[in-house]
Design a protein around this motif. Structure first.
Motif, PDB file in Angstrom:
ATOM      1  N   ILE A 275       0.851  -1.187   0.029  1.00 43.48           N
ATOM      2  CA  ILE A 275      -0.008  -0.039   0.048  1.00 43.48           C
ATOM      3  C   ILE A 275       0.924   1.331   0.029  1.00 43.48           C
ATOM      4  O   ILE A 275       0.587   2.269  -0.716  1.00 43.48           O
ATOM      5  N   ALA A 276       1.901   1.147   0.854  1.00 35.74           N
ATOM      6  CA  ALA A 276       2.790   2.248   0.834  1.00 35.74           C
ATOM      7  C   ALA A 276       3.526   2.676  -0.684  1.00 35.74           C
ATOM      8  O   ALA A 276       3.700   3.903  -0.996  1.00 35.74           O
ATOM      9  N   ALA A 277       4.011   1.671  -1.374  1.00 33.00           N
ATOM     10  CA  ALA A 277       4.478   1.566  -2.539  1.00 33.00           C
ATOM     11  C   ALA A 277       3.551   2.273  -3.508  1.00 33.00           C
ATOM     12  O   ALA A 277       3.843   3.245  -4.365  1.00 33.00           O
ATOM     13  N   ALA A 278       2.258   1.839  -3.365  1.00 36.38           N
ATOM     14  CA  ALA A 278       1.339   2.248  -4.359  1.00 36.38           C
ATOM     15  C   ALA A 278       0.814   3.702  -3.947  1.00 36.38           C
ATOM     16  O   ALA A 278       0.538   4.366  -5.108  1.00 36.38           O
ATOM     17  N   PRO A 282       2.794   7.779  -7.443  1.00 35.82           N
ATOM     18  CA  PRO A 282       2.303   8.916  -8.038  1.00 35.82           C
ATOM     19  C   PRO A 282       3.203  10.252  -7.731  1.00 35.82           C
ATOM     20  O   PRO A 282       3.621  11.051  -8.619  1.00 35.82           O
ATOM     21  N   PRO A 283       3.166  10.432  -6.489  1.00 35.11           N
ATOM     22  CA  PRO A 283       4.146  11.725  -5.948  1.00 35.11           C
ATOM     23  C   PRO A 283       5.638  11.427  -6.495  1.00 35.11           C
ATOM     24  O   PRO A 283       6.220  12.369  -7.034  1.00 35.11           O
ATOM     25  N   THR A 284       5.949  10.581  -6.479  1.00 38.23           N
ATOM     26  CA  THR A 284       7.442  10.146  -7.115  1.00 38.23           C
ATOM     27  C   THR A 284       7.468  10.328  -8.510  1.00 38.23           C
ATOM     28  O   THR A 284       8.554  10.858  -8.874  1.00 38.23           O
ATOM     29  N   LEU A 285       6.529   9.965  -9.483  1.00 40.43           N
ATOM     30  CA  LEU A 285       6.342  10.233 -10.678  1.00 40.43           C
ATOM     31  C   LEU A 285       6.485  11.750 -11.045  1.00 40.43           C
ATOM     32  O   LEU A 285       7.282  12.205 -11.884  1.00 40.43           O
ATOM     33  N   ILE A 286       5.687  12.557 -10.191  1.00 41.10           N
ATOM     34  CA  ILE A 286       5.442  13.850 -10.454  1.00 41.10           C
ATOM     35  C   ILE A 286       7.059  14.528 -10.032  1.00 41.10           C
ATOM     36  O   ILE A 286       7.195  15.503 -10.808  1.00 41.10           O
ATOM     37  N   ALA A 287       7.482  14.325  -8.964  1.00 39.39           N
ATOM     38  CA  ALA A 287       8.867  14.529  -8.588  1.00 39.39           C
ATOM     39  C   ALA A 287       9.734  14.333  -9.566  1.00 39.39           C
ATOM     40  O   ALA A 287      10.640  15.171  -9.973  1.00 39.39           O
ATOM     41  N   SER A 288       9.736  13.234 -10.395  1.00 34.56           N
ATOM     42  CA  SER A 288      10.863  12.851 -11.295  1.00 34.56           C
ATOM     43  C   SER A 288      10.591  13.779 -12.327  1.00 34.56           C
ATOM     44  O   SER A 288      11.606  13.888 -12.975  1.00 34.56           O
ATOM     45  N   VAL A 289       9.445  14.076 -12.986  1.00 35.25           N
ATOM     46  CA  VAL A 289       9.158  14.912 -14.049  1.00 35.25           C
ATOM     47  C   VAL A 289       9.748  16.313 -14.036  1.00 35.25           C
ATOM     48  O   VAL A 289      10.434  16.789 -14.688  1.00 35.25           O
ATOM     49  N   TYR A 290       9.558  16.775 -12.723  1.00 37.02           N
ATOM     50  CA  TYR A 290       9.682  18.031 -12.487  1.00 37.02           C
ATOM     51  C   TYR A 290      11.287  18.223 -11.809  1.00 37.02           C
ATOM     52  O   TYR A 290      11.918  19.341 -11.654  1.00 37.02           O
ATOM     53  N   GLY A 291      11.971  17.207 -11.899  1.00 36.93           N
ATOM     54  CA  GLY A 291      13.316  17.007 -11.370  1.00 36.93           C
ATOM     55  C   GLY A 291      14.257  17.041 -12.743  1.00 36.93           C
ATOM     56  O   GLY A 291      15.591  16.993 -12.409  1.00 36.93           O
ATOM     57  N   MET A 292      13.773  17.062 -13.801  1.00 37.13           N
ATOM     58  CA  MET A 292      14.572  16.728 -14.888  1.00 37.13           C
ATOM     59  C   MET A 292      15.188  18.039 -15.523  1.00 37.13           C
ATOM     60  O   MET A 292      14.427  19.335 -15.227  1.00 37.13           O
ATOM     61  N   ILE A 314       0.546  15.661  -3.104  1.00 40.64           N
ATOM     62  CA  ILE A 314      -0.099  15.292  -2.023  1.00 40.64           C
ATOM     63  C   ILE A 314      -1.553  14.786  -2.249  1.00 40.64           C
ATOM     64  O   ILE A 314      -1.823  13.695  -1.916  1.00 40.64           O
ATOM     65  N   LEU A 315      -2.150  15.396  -3.303  1.00 45.16           N
ATOM     66  CA  LEU A 315      -3.363  14.872  -3.525  1.00 45.16           C
ATOM     67  C   LEU A 315      -3.236  13.476  -4.567  1.00 45.16           C
ATOM     68  O   LEU A 315      -4.013  12.504  -4.261  1.00 45.16           O
ATOM     69  N   SER A 316      -2.114  13.185  -5.202  1.00 44.72           N
ATOM     70  CA  SER A 316      -1.953  11.806  -5.698  1.00 44.72           C
ATOM     71  C   SER A 316      -1.613  11.153  -4.728  1.00 44.72           C
ATOM     72  O   SER A 316      -1.699   9.758  -5.065  1.00 44.72           O
ATOM     73  N   ALA A 317      -1.172  11.345  -3.613  1.00 47.72           N
ATOM     74  CA  ALA A 317      -0.775  10.270  -2.569  1.00 47.72           C
ATOM     75  C   ALA A 317      -2.130  10.150  -1.734  1.00 47.72           C
ATOM     76  O   ALA A 317      -2.346   8.814  -1.415  1.00 47.72           O
ATOM     77  N   VAL A 318      -2.926  11.025  -1.613  1.00 44.76           N
ATOM     78  CA  VAL A 318      -4.270  10.826  -0.598  1.00 44.76           C
ATOM     79  C   VAL A 318      -5.058  10.187  -1.579  1.00 44.76           C
ATOM     80  O   VAL A 318      -5.963   9.262  -0.837  1.00 44.76           O
ATOM     81  N   MET A 319      -5.265  10.171  -2.907  1.00 50.68           N
ATOM     82  CA  MET A 319      -6.307   9.547  -3.770  1.00 50.68           C
ATOM     83  C   MET A 319      -6.243   8.059  -3.416  1.00 50.68           C
ATOM     84  O   MET A 319      -7.091   7.416  -3.120  1.00 50.68           O
ATOM     85  N   PRO A 320      -5.087   7.471  -3.718  1.00 50.77           N
ATOM     86  CA  PRO A 320      -4.964   5.763  -3.668  1.00 50.77           C
ATOM     87  C   PRO A 320      -5.429   5.456  -2.342  1.00 50.77           C
ATOM     88  O   PRO A 320      -5.920   4.348  -2.098  1.00 50.77           O
ATOM     89  N   LEU A 321      -4.769   6.338  -1.167  1.00 46.31           N
ATOM     90  CA  LEU A 321      -5.192   5.747   0.066  1.00 46.31           C
ATOM     91  C   LEU A 321      -6.664   5.741   0.481  1.00 46.31           C
ATOM     92  O   LEU A 321      -6.877   5.074   1.315  1.00 46.31           O
ATOM     93  N   SER A 322      -7.310   6.780   0.193  1.00 48.39           N
ATOM     94  CA  SER A 322      -8.711   7.102   0.244  1.00 48.39           C
ATOM     95  C   SER A 322      -9.284   5.649  -0.500  1.00 48.39           C
ATOM     96  O   SER A 322     -10.424   5.232  -0.060  1.00 48.39           O
ATOM     97  N   TRP A 323      -9.088   5.365  -1.944  1.00 51.39           N
ATOM     98  CA  TRP A 323      -9.429   4.325  -2.410  1.00 51.39           C
ATOM     99  C   TRP A 323      -9.535   3.075  -1.808  1.00 51.39           C
ATOM    100  O   TRP A 323     -10.165   2.216  -1.690  1.00 51.39           O
ATOM    101  N   PHE A 324      -8.044   2.904  -1.181  1.00 54.37           N
ATOM    102  CA  PHE A 324      -7.897   1.541  -0.585  1.00 54.37           C
ATOM    103  C   PHE A 324      -8.716   1.539   0.581  1.00 54.37           C
ATOM    104  O   PHE A 324      -9.060   0.383   1.082  1.00 54.37           O
ATOM    105  N   LYS A 325      -8.693   2.647   1.309  1.00 59.38           N
ATOM    106  CA  LYS A 325      -9.713   2.784   2.521  1.00 59.38           C
ATOM    107  C   LYS A 325     -11.269   2.326   2.418  1.00 59.38           C
ATOM    108  O   LYS A 325     -11.987   1.596   3.178  1.00 59.38           O
TER     109      LYS A 325
END
Length: 330
Positions: A275-278, A282-292, A314-325
């Motif tokens: 769950i933590a990895a999922a 998304p936040p990791t992907l966003i951070a990777s894009v703007y880190g180029m 933050i939203l991309s992290a909260v949405m999967p957690l909400s869905w899992f819940k």
């Protein structure tokens, strides 16, 4: 060591000089006999006392046989049952017309219990047959007590595994202790079963011996009482064998259940990491894009670009957690 007993008015009395007064003995109990003691008894009674190596042989022909007019039956008997170092050792029962001899190399409690009971309450007569029946009854009573205690201990382990809701959940280290305890109880139940099986064979052989003697000029009343008590012992052994089979099956079930609990706990840990990895993907992907390091990224020049990107992460992290819940996965 040799202990010898005679009877007075149906009660056992220990003889002060077992070798010198062996002719008076009704029951002779040999505990770890020395070669000299074995030779002395051989000369006194003309009976071959089996050695420890002979008693430990597993062939039925070596454990149940007739020799020199006496019946020899060897069975496995538990000793040190009050400790974790319980052992099972062979005991040979030798029955002749005039006396009963036991040969052992451990100290099962049933023998001292029978000796004390026989001295206080008697053995029901002056026959070596009744002494054998009394010893076998004491052994079976002791096995029944041990089996009852083992059943209670297994029930306590079962309650620890399937504890009531609301209590602190059992952890893996607790399950490891449970597995060790169940392993020990499994070995103990196996020893009890071995003892019951060999005792059942010994009792059946002694009943056969009594039938053979009944064809001769014997005291039929004594033989009938002897056979009746042996048949009662045989029925008790049969019921205890059924019970120890149930105990062994329950131990197997608890072992499987414990391993299942361990797998469930491990799966719960893996689930948390999944769950933590999922959630952080998304936040990791966003951070990777703007880190180029590209020269032309127009949104980076916007005044609100940084808070927007952080909020998006933050939203991309909260949405999967909400869905899992919502799905009940977390």
């Amino acid at each position: 060591m040799i202990s010898a007993y005679t009877t007075e008015q149906g009660k056992l009395r220990a003889l002060a000089d077992p070798i010198g007064e062996c002719a008076l003995a009704l029951w002779i109990d040999l505990k770890a006999p020395t070669p000299e003691e074995e030779v002395a008894l051989d000369k006194a009674f003309g009976l071959d006392i089996p050695t420890r190596e002979e008693m430990e042989e597993i062939e039925v022909s070596s454990r149940l046989y007739l020799e020199s007019g006496a019946a020899y039956a060897t069975a496995l008997v538990l000793s040190r049952t009050d400790t974790d170092a319980a052992t099972v050792s062979p005991v040979t029962f030798i029955l002749s017309d005039r006396r009963f001899i036991t040969v052992r190399y451990e100290d099962p409690r049933a023998f001292s219990v029978f000796a004390a009971r026989g001295a206080k309450s008697g053995i029901g007569g002056d026959s070596p047959d009744l002494a054998l029946a009394g010893v076998l009854e004491a052994i079976v009573e002791r096995l029944a007590d041990v089996l009852e205690r083992t059943t209670r201990e297994i029930d306590a382990i079962s309650r620890r595994i399937f504890q009531a809701p609301g209590r602190k959940p059992t952890r893996t280290d607790d399950f490891q202790k449970v597995l060790v305890e169940l392993g020990r109880k499994g070995d103990f139940a196996s020893n009890i079963r071995d003892s019951l099986v060999t005792l059942s064979r010994a009792v059946g052989f002694m009943i056969f011996y009594a039938d053979q003697r009944a064809k001769e000029d014997r005291d039929l009343k004594c033989d009938k009482e002897f056979k009746a008590r042996l048949k009662s012992v045989s029925r008790d052994l049969s019921s205890l064998t059924d019970h120890v089979t149930f105990v062994a099956d329950k131990i197997t079930f608890l072992l499987d259940a414990t391993l299942g609990m361990v797998n469930i706990e491990q799966n719960q840990i893996i689930k948390i990491f999944s769950i933590a990895a999922a959630a952080f993907l998304p936040p990791t992907l966003i951070a990777s894009v703007y880190g180029m390091n590209f020269e032309h990224m127009p949104e980076l020049k916007e005044p609100l670009a940084y808070p927007i990107v952080v909020g998006l992460m933050i939203l991309s992290a909260v949405m999967p957690l909400s869905w899992f819940k919502k799905k009940g996965w977390w």
